[in-house]
Scaffold this active site. Structure first.
Site, PDB file in Angstrom:
ATOM      1  N   GLU A  89       0.833  -1.195   0.000  1.00  0.00           N
ATOM      2  CA  GLU A  89       0.000   0.000   0.000  1.00  0.00           C
ATOM      3  C   GLU A  89       0.873   1.253   0.000  1.00  0.00           C
ATOM      4  O   GLU A  89       0.783   2.106  -0.887  1.00  0.00           O
ATOM      5  CB  GLU A  89      -0.899  -0.027   1.221  1.00  0.00           C
ATOM      6  CG  GLU A  89      -1.655   1.237   1.546  1.00  0.00           C
ATOM      7  CD  GLU A  89      -2.239   1.155   2.948  1.00  0.00           C
ATOM      8  OE1 GLU A  89      -3.461   1.018   3.053  1.00  0.00           O
ATOM      9  OE2 GLU A  89      -1.460   1.215   3.930  1.00  0.00           O
ATOM     10  N   ASP A 317      -9.925   1.489   5.740  1.00  0.00           N
ATOM     11  CA  ASP A 317      -9.881   1.327   4.289  1.00  0.00           C
ATOM     12  C   ASP A 317     -10.918   2.220   3.614  1.00  0.00           C
ATOM     13  O   ASP A 317     -10.654   2.823   2.572  1.00  0.00           O
ATOM     14  CB  ASP A 317     -10.154  -0.131   3.897  1.00  0.00           C
ATOM     15  CG  ASP A 317      -8.896  -1.000   3.929  1.00  0.00           C
ATOM     16  OD1 ASP A 317      -7.894  -0.565   4.529  1.00  0.00           O
ATOM     17  OD2 ASP A 317      -8.929  -2.104   3.360  1.00  0.00           O
TER      18      ASP A 317
END
Length: 454
Positions: A89, A317
């Site tokens: 990420e 998220d």
């Protein structure tokens, strides 16, 4: 005469208000190659905006609370400091930021580190990236988290467009290799499917609930579900049977269709279209909130399961959603009417919670989570906060909005200080990166990078 003068002032005032009304654009950057600077539109001087953007960039890459670290002469990584690891990420986010800012050395260092330590060079996972490593490169897991691949591919294509492929790294070839490896491939699986490469991540836990071990069986691995053309949560095992709404950035697939050169342009365009349809189904029509995880049809996973209940909520998220949809609006504008409605819904909801007081986790109906529904961050205690990462992404949604509330969200981000909370909690990594992305959006510096000379 006096009445006429007052009337004239009223008319001019009304005209000024109309002129200053936020007005979302009707065409995207793929077509017009232009970008709004909302900070300037809302009264800030351009020089001040550029200075602020540089300051926010330096906070992430060069300041005392930086999350970017160089290793030797050629490598570098971005660390999720609170979790003591390096994640695909953050590495792929860092590459996207670096190519946007023209920071080639940072981009190349991050890519070399990711390729050396994270990317599988052979075997069934060839081309994919281990989602978590220690800062010395030792892998915490073997499996991938699909959003990392999404950003790696897009940032490599942009690097190819910006710098060409003859400066030491063939960026285009690296992107195509990941794309080729992401196509469905069959392998023999031992035992039950696992999530995140058997790291004890979500997928492995889910499959462990009352399921017996099984013998060898044929299985397929894929980044994009071949039936729905939607991105998977993880491209293997249990995790490829569902998705994460925050992984959906349809405009990235349009980048692949235009410039990947892998012969799959029609497929990637279809994936972009499918992703937009999915988002309509996955997002609450009133609050604009979405769960962390969804089935491919948009229904919530785990809503009636006590041990999975938090996955049905809007939390870490999910923060990325306003920013992701804003990006698709800015670049493509292919779903303009729905995206504008979404922007108003999400900002209306957070406005109702207080621009300076809303918290960072909710159930999708807008009620507050309780007990074990609240996800902890790193080693901190489970707690609801007014997190700057979410402040940032909700502000980024302003590029889609025509109501005056958007001004307050933009100003709230401009004035927000990225500093520790009263209890000492501080997230330089996720909060810092989302804050930087939002400043890029709102200043017109998150751009489609066309091929040089085009």
């Amino acid at each position: 005469m006096k009445k006429t003068f007052i009337l004239l002032l009223m008319v001019l005032s009304a005209a000024g208000l109309r002129a200053s009304q936020p007005t979302p654009w009707k065409k995207g950057a793929f077509e017009i190659r232009k970008y709004r600077n909302l900070f300037v539109e809302m009264g800030h001087k351009e020089a001040d905006v550029e200075a602020k953007l540089k300051e926010v960039f330096n906070d992430v890459f060069r300041g005392p609370n930086k999350v970017y670290f160089e290793v030797g002469d050629t490598l570098g990584y971005i660390s999720d400091i609170k979790n003591h690891d390096v994640r695909t990420e953050g590495m792929s986010y860092g590459m996207m930021v670096a190519v946007q800012f023209g920071e080639k050395d940072i981009f190349d260092r991050l890519w070399r580190w990711a390729k050396k330590y994270m990317q599988h060079q052979d075997g069934i996972r060839e081309g994919y990236f281990a989602w978590s490593c220690k800062t010395d490169g030792t892998r915490n897991a073997e499996g991938a988290a699909s959003d990392g691949e999404l950003y790696f591919i897009t940032s490599l294509i942009f690097a190819s467009n910006r710098w060409g492929n003859n400066t030491g790294i063939d960026y285009g070839a690296e992107a195509r290799r990941i794309l080729d490896c992401s196509m469905p491939k069959e392998y023999e699986q031992q035992g039950r499917p696992g999530g995140f490469g058997g790291f004890g991540g979500f997928g492995g836990q889910a499959q462990g609930q009352g399921q017996a071990q099984t013998g060898p069986r044929k299985a397929k691995m894929f980044l994009i579900d071949p039936e729905t053309k939607l991105i998977t949560f993880t491209p293997d095992g249990f995790g490829q049977s569902f998705t994460d709404p925050s992984y959906h950035i349809p405009a990235f697939y349009e980048v692949w269709a235009k410039w990947a050169g892998d012969g799959r342009a029609d497929y990637w365009q279809a994936a972009a279209d499918s992703s937009r349809v999915f988002l309509h189904r996955a997002i609450h029509p009133v609050t604009g909130l979405n769960p962390d995880q969804c089935q491919f049809d948009g229904t919530i996973r785990g809503a009636n399961s006590p041990w999975m209940r938090g996955n049905a909520n809007f939390r870490y998220d999910s923060w990325r959603m306003p920013m992701n949809i804003a990006l698709d609006y800015e670049w493509s504008c292919a779903d303009r009417e729905w995206q504008q409605q979404y922007g108003h819904h999400i900002q209306d909801f957070f406005y109702s919670q207080g621009v300076n007081t809303f918290v960072d986790q909710y159930r999708v109906d807008g009620t507050l989570p309780e007990g074990n529904e609240i996800l902890r961050a790193g080693g901190s205690e489970p707690k609801l906060r007014h997190s700057i990462g979410l402040v940032a992404t909700v502000a980024a949604a302003s590029v889609m909005c025509s109501h005056d509330k958007s001004r307050e969200f933009v100003e709230a981000l401009w004035n927000a200080r990225h500093e520790p909370f009263d209890d000492g909690y501080f997230d330089a990594y996720y909060d810092g990166l989302l804050r930087l992305f939002a400043f890029m959006h709102l200043s017109g510096h998150y751009r489609v990078i066309f091929p040089a000379g085009n």
